[in-house]
Write a protein that holds these residues in place. Sequence first.
Motif, short mmCIF file in Angstrom:
data_model
loop_
_atom_site.label_atom_id
_atom_site.label_comp_id
_atom_site.label_asym_id
_atom_site.label_seq_id
_atom_site.Cartn_x
_atom_site.Cartn_y
_atom_site.Cartn_z
N ILE A 31 0.76 -1.14 0.10
CA ILE A 31 -0.03 -0.07 -0.04
C ILE A 31 0.83 1.12 -0.07
CG2 ILE A 31 -1.53 1.17 1.22
CD1 ILE A 31 -2.81 -1.30 2.36
N ASP A 32 0.67 2.18 -0.94
CA ASP A 32 1.41 3.38 -1.03
C ASP A 32 0.54 4.52 -0.77
OD1 ASP A 32 3.73 2.30 -2.30
OD2 ASP A 32 2.80 2.12 -4.37
N ASN A 33 -0.73 4.62 -1.02
CA ASN A 33 -1.58 5.67 -0.88
C ASN A 33 -2.92 5.51 -0.42
OD1 ASN A 33 -1.69 8.77 -1.29
ND2 ASN A 33 -3.50 7.83 -2.52
N ILE A 34 -3.37 6.18 0.62
CA ILE A 34 -4.93 5.88 1.19
C ILE A 34 -5.44 7.21 1.22
CG2 ILE A 34 -6.21 5.32 2.87
CD1 ILE A 34 -3.83 3.30 4.05
N ASP A 35 -6.64 7.43 0.54
CA ASP A 35 -7.41 8.63 0.41
C ASP A 35 -8.80 8.41 0.77
OD1 ASP A 35 -8.04 11.04 -0.01
OD2 ASP A 35 -8.41 10.87 -2.20
N THR A 36 -9.39 8.93 1.94
CA THR A 36 -10.66 8.96 2.34
C THR A 36 -11.29 10.20 1.52
OG1 THR A 36 -10.10 7.81 4.36
CG2 THR A 36 -12.52 8.78 4.20
N GLU A 37 -12.77 9.89 1.11
CA GLU A 37 -13.43 10.86 0.53
C GLU A 37 -14.91 10.79 0.32
OE1 GLU A 37 -11.83 10.99 -3.70
OE2 GLU A 37 -12.85 9.05 -4.23
N TRP A 38 -15.41 11.96 0.16
CA TRP A 38 -17.01 11.87 0.05
C TRP A 38 -17.31 11.84 -1.47
CZ3 TRP A 38 -20.33 10.98 3.85
CH2 TRP A 38 -19.99 11.10 5.34
N THR A 39 -18.34 11.06 -2.03
CA THR A 39 -18.62 11.18 -3.15
C THR A 39 -20.32 11.25 -3.07
OG1 THR A 39 -18.95 8.64 -3.29
CG2 THR A 39 -17.03 9.81 -3.93
N SER A 40 -20.99 11.34 -4.17
CA SER A 40 -22.34 11.50 -4.18
C SER A 40 -23.01 10.37 -3.64
CB SER A 40 -22.84 11.92 -5.54
OG SER A 40 -22.61 10.73 -6.45
N GLU A 41 -22.35 9.14 -3.66
CA GLU A 41 -23.02 7.94 -3.07
C GLU A 41 -22.76 7.67 -1.86
OE1 GLU A 41 -21.18 7.91 -6.00
OE2 GLU A 41 -22.68 7.96 -7.19
N GLY A 42 -21.60 8.41 -1.03
CA GLY A 42 -21.27 8.14 0.33
C GLY A 42 -19.72 8.39 0.36
N ARG A 43 -19.19 7.94 1.40
CA ARG A 43 -17.89 7.96 1.88
C ARG A 43 -17.24 6.63 1.55
NH1 ARG A 43 -15.78 9.81 7.97
NH2 ARG A 43 -13.72 10.53 7.13
N ASN A 44 -16.11 6.91 0.80
CA ASN A 44 -15.19 5.66 0.34
C ASN A 44 -13.72 6.00 0.67
OD1 ASN A 44 -17.57 4.63 -0.92
ND2 ASN A 44 -17.13 5.72 -2.89
N ILE A 45 -13.12 4.80 0.80
CA ILE A 45 -11.55 4.77 1.00
C ILE A 45 -10.99 4.31 -0.49
CG2 ILE A 45 -9.77 3.82 2.22
CD1 ILE A 45 -11.73 3.46 4.77
N THR A 46 -10.07 5.26 -0.80
CA THR A 46 -9.43 4.58 -2.12
C THR A 46 -8.18 4.36 -1.98
OG1 THR A 46 -11.09 6.18 -3.54
CG2 THR A 46 -8.61 5.18 -4.60
N VAL A 47 -7.65 3.03 -2.14
CA VAL A 47 -6.16 2.44 -2.06
C VAL A 47 -5.43 2.23 -3.31
CG1 VAL A 47 -4.95 0.85 -0.94
CG2 VAL A 47 -6.96 1.53 0.06
N ILE A 48 -4.08 2.78 -3.23
CA ILE A 48 -3.27 2.56 -4.42
C ILE A 48 -2.11 1.87 -3.75
CG2 ILE A 48 -1.89 3.24 -6.27
CD1 ILE A 48 -3.75 5.93 -6.54
N ALA A 49 -1.92 0.65 -4.28
CA ALA A 49 -0.84 -0.26 -3.89
C ALA A 49 0.02 -0.77 -5.31
CB ALA A 49 -1.26 -1.62 -3.15
N THR A 50 1.37 -0.79 -4.85
CA THR A 50 2.43 -1.40 -5.79
C THR A 50 2.66 -2.92 -5.83
OG1 THR A 50 3.14 1.01 -6.13
CG2 THR A 50 4.66 -0.70 -7.09
#
Length: 978
Positions: free
Chosen positions: A80-99
């Motif tokens: 896991i390199d990057n973790i981003d928590t964000e709000w979208t129109s559908e709700g709150r999500n966690i986006t993870v980018i891993a190498t």
Amino acid sequence: MAATVLADPILYEHASDDTTKNGLGHVPGLLSSSVAGNYDQVPQITLVYDYSTKAAGMLQKDRVLMVDAGPDWQHQLFRIDNIDTEWTSEGRNITVIATHIGGDLFGDVTTADVSLANSNPTQTWADFFGKLAEPLPITMTSSITDVAIVSWPLESIQSAQDVMFGRDNHNPSFTSLYNAEWWFDNYSFTLEHHVGRDTGIVIKYGHHMTGLHNTDNIEGIYTAVRPFSKYTPGQNGGKGDDSNIHQVTGIGLIQYAGNGGLPMYDSPWDGHDILATKLTNGTRFKVYSYADTGTALGHTWYNLGGKQWVDGNYLSFEKGKTSLVNTNAVGNTAVGIGTVGYNLDNTESKQIIETLDGVLTVQYVGHGKVAIWDSPFAPHSTTGEYLANGNAYRAYKKATDANGHVWYNLGGNQWIDGQYVSLEKGRDYAASKTRGIGTIKYDGKGGVAVYREPTYDGAMTGRYLKNGTQWQIYGTASNGSTTWYNLGGDQWVDSQYITFEHPTDVEPPDTSDDTSTDDQKTPSIAWSYDKPGGWNTKVHEYHSGNQVHIFGQGNAGGTTWYNIGTNEWILADDLTFDGDTDVDPSGAADDMGEQVAQITVTLPEKYIAVPMPNGQQYEHQHIETFDASEYGVTNDDDLRAITKAFISDNQIGQPKVSMTIDYIDDGHFDYLKNVRLYDRVTVFIPDLNINITAEVTATVYDTLLQRNTTVTIGTRPQTITDDLDHWRDQATKDLADSNANNSQKIDDIDLAWHKAIDQTNKDVADGQERTTEQQTEWETEFKQSIDEDINNYKQTIADQVAEVNKLNSIIKYNDNEIDFYNGSGTQVGEMGAGGLVYYDASGNPTTVVSADGKVIASSIAGNLLTGTTIHGAEIDGGAVKALDYFSATSDYGTTVISGEWGLSTDSGINIGSGTHSEFHGAVIFDSTTNFNALSEFANGIKVDGGGSAYISFDNGCYLYSGAGDTIAIHDGHGSHTL
């Protein structure tokens, strides 16, 4: 044990954990999971989770996810390199980018030069891997038996990635040296000419391709080459004689970056023979004479004793223990030392990427969605991902291209065009670092609220800053028209509550305008080229502050260029000479403006046509011009031969296939659902009636669906070959082979040269001994400094741990509930899903704030209650004060109690029997009023005149005002005037 098909990743703390077990388990709430594979890159996985406390707690940077990442590519590990928590129109999500963990190698560096001759991939890997700074549990296999000369100087390897990938022989790597591809199976690496599979798939180019991109056939393909070569008679030829040899005395330093060492020749003239001995870069030799007239290539040549001559372009007299007597007779080119400057006016310097911390909102009113790009600078392409209007995302970088256009980075290689984003919405902001000291200025009650983000839409920390307190400032952010200051960590305060009037306050500089002034030093980029002129091939990227050595000077396009190495030139305007160690170029520079008659060599047939892959010819040619002047071509036979080498090197005439298919479910491309990166397919091009062997150069694999969703097919990235160099050096190699078998042509190095080498080696050894002493002293000082820093850091950590332990004693987490304790260990409150509860000293609840908005308390005290509805309340004792009035309204009328008018009602006043009521001041009755019990009027009763108002009695009699100043009574006998 995990299932055979692992679509939902399993989380592990480390890559070394036992993957036959379930590690930390599955992270709940997985919405999507896709693995992006690209040619000559390490794969990445992007996952989106539905937000939950458990998921947020499990997903931590540097942890490892295991998943089936593609067809026949199971149980692969991604860090896991990057973790981003964000709000979208559908709700709150966690986006993870891993190498992929194969990329762990790319953070490593080598500790020594890698220099090998005739080395196969396995041997090269063993030497390279053994010199890594940090050992890694990686194994490598390869069946390739090809050999190559490997030269990777320590200073040229910024990371291990520099030598893993690349298709340019000017910067050789494993893939270019051996024309190979890498495949990663966790920490097991494979290098082969082709790591993909021959699928047998044939695709008709452009047929049923709704999602086809870059559909090109022969447009942009050169089908013929028109060569020419210009040379100046006598400039390169004309064997000189001994009268052109001049005597000098000195010691020169070999400066040669080529493979195998600097060759020596038996004379400085054309037609000379190459010697078997080659000289190593960085070694010193005594110089006895030189020749610069009628010499081979028109260069200055130096004699190292006997019949041993070297090209002066590779001999330096400017470093260390080197010298040359009578240098004014040499007539060498300009020499010096320069530094790459700031504020350079070129395209690369105008392409700026700066760190950004912010939140932006997609703002797009067109059809569809906004595309994500892999880079802010051309040439770039879309990633196949799109963002919907109105969604908010965290931004990590801001880029400005050469045209001043702004782009924003959303993590990794994800860029969005700045014209489609807003920084003006409630949650949007853009932050930058700055420093200052400010004082809180707040006239209200309490203090200034501290927020976790620079926006009023964000959460408050619960902390309030008192008026007059002073705080350090670490950053600034803009949120619409509001400016915020960062007080450290996630602590933001509206700038309107901070002043800089105190004597010790320091106002931060204004960062709202990033434009540079003449006094500012904007970092810049300068490229070197293989020949003078920015239209030639780029060689190396330099940055402001980099220092380079200058060995010559030339002109191109009306500008001055400096030679800073073999086949490497940099624009003179990109260098400055203001530094203490800079040396302004000096010496007799070549007069590049002198007009010299030249001869142009062309082909009788004008051009060489390139046949189509099926052997046919194009009806009309698309002709490319090839300038072969640098190869010293003087006749059409040589020009023809070198042009064929140019065609081979650059794959002239080969169609470039590039297509992306992202609609695989229509039935026409089912066979692409399970292809892998590097797999080979055949592409049939109807326009040309030919088949082209292509490779899968990119895939997007959905781990939940267990199939590809996007497949890109193209021609394999070209490895720049060396046929031209082979052609140019062929005569030299033939001479080398001949002379190796005829060693009698090589004279022994004379005694004087031996003495010079011995003395030089002694001087070098003495210098190394002194350098070792200096190194030991420096290491001692460095260790003392490091020990001191470590001790200070330990103390800081100890203090922080003590604070954390103190906090742990008063706040405890119990399942889904947080309990609060005082210093004596007594519970004073709790907070959970049901709400907030406070306890008294006996442990009884005193106040409850429930989750549905109710407040339950033994008493409520406050200065102001606004907009509150009170049902079923009883006011017992004390005084109830109102700012203006109390008002009661029902279906039967309205009653108002005010300080100005007293008690007013349109529905009457009812006073029960047995009670006592007093009214002080005038009481006005506008309608009939009944008194059913004894009533006392201390100040009398006033009745309007004219008979319109009267006092009645329950026996039918009444008293009223008569005519004039009389009073009338009406009883059973009629009306009587008193």
